[in-house]
Scaffold this motif. Structure first.
Motif, mmCIF file in Angstrom:
data_model
loop_
_atom_site.group_PDB
_atom_site.id
_atom_site.type_symbol
_atom_site.label_atom_id
_atom_site.label_comp_id
_atom_site.label_asym_id
_atom_site.label_seq_id
_atom_site.Cartn_x
_atom_site.Cartn_y
_atom_site.Cartn_z
ATOM 1 N N ILE A 21 11.314 8.184 -1.469
ATOM 2 C CA ILE A 21 10.383 7.213 -2.040
ATOM 3 C C ILE A 21 9.454 7.908 -3.034
ATOM 4 O O ILE A 21 8.774 8.879 -2.684
ATOM 5 C CB ILE A 21 9.552 6.515 -0.937
ATOM 6 N N ASP A 22 9.456 7.414 -4.257
ATOM 7 C CA ASP A 22 8.570 7.927 -5.295
ATOM 8 C C ASP A 22 7.157 7.416 -5.029
ATOM 9 O O ASP A 22 6.899 6.207 -5.057
ATOM 10 C CB ASP A 22 9.059 7.454 -6.671
ATOM 11 N N ASN A 23 6.226 8.330 -4.780
ATOM 12 C CA ASN A 23 4.862 7.971 -4.389
ATOM 13 C C ASN A 23 4.182 7.101 -5.441
ATOM 14 O O ASN A 23 3.548 6.093 -5.119
ATOM 15 C CB ASN A 23 4.045 9.253 -4.160
ATOM 16 N N VAL A 24 4.323 7.453 -6.711
ATOM 17 C CA VAL A 24 3.651 6.728 -7.793
ATOM 18 C C VAL A 24 4.194 5.306 -7.916
ATOM 19 O O VAL A 24 3.437 4.337 -8.028
ATOM 20 C CB VAL A 24 3.814 7.480 -9.133
ATOM 21 N N LYS A 25 5.521 5.166 -7.873
ATOM 22 C CA LYS A 25 6.134 3.838 -7.989
ATOM 23 C C LYS A 25 5.810 2.977 -6.768
ATOM 24 O O LYS A 25 5.564 1.775 -6.889
ATOM 25 C CB LYS A 25 7.642 3.971 -8.162
ATOM 26 N N PHE A 26 5.806 3.610 -5.591
ATOM 27 C CA PHE A 26 5.490 2.872 -4.365
ATOM 28 C C PHE A 26 4.053 2.361 -4.400
ATOM 29 O O PHE A 26 3.770 1.215 -4.047
ATOM 30 C CB PHE A 26 5.705 3.762 -3.143
ATOM 31 N N ARG A 27 3.153 3.205 -4.862
ATOM 32 C CA ARG A 27 1.744 2.802 -4.940
ATOM 33 C C ARG A 27 1.564 1.665 -5.947
ATOM 34 O O ARG A 27 0.776 0.741 -5.728
ATOM 35 C CB ARG A 27 0.886 4.005 -5.328
ATOM 36 N N SER A 28 2.299 1.739 -7.055
ATOM 37 C CA SER A 28 2.240 0.672 -8.057
ATOM 38 C C SER A 28 2.764 -0.640 -7.474
ATOM 39 O O SER A 28 2.188 -1.713 -7.715
ATOM 40 C CB SER A 28 3.074 1.074 -9.275
#
Length: 453
Positions: free
Chosen positions: A16-23
């Motif tokens: 899971i890509d942290n930045v994309k998940f947060r977005s």
């Protein structure tokens, strides 16, 4: 991945890509209004633009006060409430939470969760998204087969004869000034099967068809797409749902619209191996669930005992503002969670508090001093002496608890009763009872005895 409300930090899976998940989470936060409005629960000084679902610390996440389910890039994340025992096995936790959620929200007015009566066994289903795909697919397939949705829809087009009304500005600019005076730019409303709502239904159905693995859901979704074969394919968003207006003859389609709003407003589409993949988020604040549940339970089960049952009544103000001895306005609104008037005009004010009290912390039991001040304010301004603080029931409390507040300014004492209700379905009863509706009926009986005031 399982998190506990206000629990510990856990590492996100490596894929899971942290930045994309947060977005994605931030986007779901802004679209949560398609399900509920929780603004009144947030502090006035909080930045409401930043999501409040999760706390991030690098690649770690921690749950706040929102519980529910997140499906992201093939990973299922469950956030369960703090009132659940920690000893419940992880492989049972999802289905146990689903069973409780369906019970809590079945009569909800504040949370627009589309629910229909079904024989689907929530206890043997651990995938929240699959449940709602099934409910949407079955209900919608049956409805559009029996009662196809046709609607008047405004269309603007150029015709050789006048139809509807003339779009004067467009006719002068595009027709008369260019020598096409014999053609008319018309605005009319034909009765269409190929309308925006059917396009939304078709889009959502195709989206869910790529997601579900349930054979029955697949069959229902394929039927929907077959029936809507003549409807134009279009990409749709939750904002398209907001534009749909249904009349009283189309009330059955309200549930379908709510389903579409839920799927489109709390999800995102990502490309995985050249296929559309649905990322879905359903998170609800427990304070809202508890408050709404208590109010709806009283309204459904005890309405015959009362003249009035009102939620979020805000007719009281703590004080009046004077400037230079001139009255300006009332100030500090006192919003009562639940206002009740019985058949003899006796008033009770209930304030729901989603908080776990501790019987060992005598004499306050972890009751907030601010909550007690609030109840005294209700009593002084309303003249009501029957005040109740309502909490979820926890182990250790078997006696009646009541606080008596005396004051030389008051003729009578103010009495604040502490009421505990068995909010969650007992885990042992959940394991023992096979029939879901019987399980809910038994829980109703338990709460009915708790909540009599």
């Amino acid at each position: 991945m399982q998190l506990r409300e206000f629990g510990k930090f856990k590492e996100l899976p490596s894929h899971i890509d942290n930045v994309k998940f947060r977005s994605f989470i931030n986007n779901c936060w802004h679209n949560r209004y398609s399900l509920y409005d929780d603004n009144y629960l947030l502090n006035e000084d909080e930045d409401k633009r930043e999501q409040r679902f999760l706390t991030f610390d690098g690649n770690k996440i921690k749950a706040r006060n929102y519980i529910g389910f997140i499906n992201y890039e093939g990973e299922n994340i469950t956030i369960y409430p703090k009132i659940f025992y920690e000893k419940i096995p992880e492989n049972v936790m999802d289905s146990y939470l689903i069973t409780n959620l369906m019970y809590w929200l079945r009569n909800s007015e504040k949370i627009k969760l589309p629910l229909v009566k079904t024989d689907l066994d929530f206890k043997n289903t651990s995938n929240f998204l699959e449940i709602f795909i099934y409910l949407f697919a079955k209900y919608t397939a049956d409805l559009i087969y029996e009662n196809p949705f046709n609607n008047y829809e405004e269309v603007e087009e150029e015709l050789e004869f006048l139809k509807g009304r003339l779009n004067t500005s467009a006719y002068l600019k595009e027709n008369l000034s260019t020598g096409k005076w014999n053609k008319f730019n018309c605005i009319h409303e034909p009765y269409r099967y190929n309308n925006k709502f059917n396009q939304i239904i078709k889009y959502v159905s195709k989206l869910l068809l790529n997601e579900t693995k349930n054979k029955e859901s697949i069959s229902y979704l394929e039927n929907i797409n077959f029936i809507l074969d003549e409807v134009e394919d279009a990409n749709c968003t939750v904002y398209d749902c907001n534009q749909i207006k249904l009349n009283r003859l189309q009330e059955k389609y309200n549930l379908v619209l709510n389903f579409c709003e839920m799927f489109l407003g709390n999800s995102s589409i990502s490309k995985t191996n050249n296929e559309n993949k649905l990322n879905f988020c359903f998170l609800v604040p427990m304070e809202l669930i508890f408050e709404d549940f208590v109010y709806n339970f009283i309204k459904m089960k005890l309405s015959k005992n009362f003249k009035e049952i009102t939620k979020q009544k805000s007719s009281l103000y703590l004080g009046d503002l004077y400037i230079n001895d001139n009255f300006v306005s009332r100030a500090f609104n006192l919003k009562q969670d639940i206002f009740i008037m019985d058949l003899e005009d006796n008033i009770s004010i209930l304030d729901t508090k989603y908080k776990m009290l501790d019987s060992r912390q005598h004499p306050k039991f972890n009751i907030s001093q601010g909550d007690m001040y609030q109840m005294v304010s209700y009593a002084i301004k309303s003249g009501c002496k029957n005040l109740v603080l309502v909490y979820p029931k926890v182990d250790g409390f078997s006696d009646d608890i009541k606080y008596v507040i005396n004051s030389p300014f008051l003729e009578d004492s103010i009495k604040v009763k502490v009421l505990f209700i068995n909010f969650k379905i007992g885990y042992e009863e959940y394991l023992k009872e096979i029939d879901l509706f019987k399980l809910y009926e038994k829980q109703d009986e338990i709460i009915y005895k708790d909540i009599l005031i």
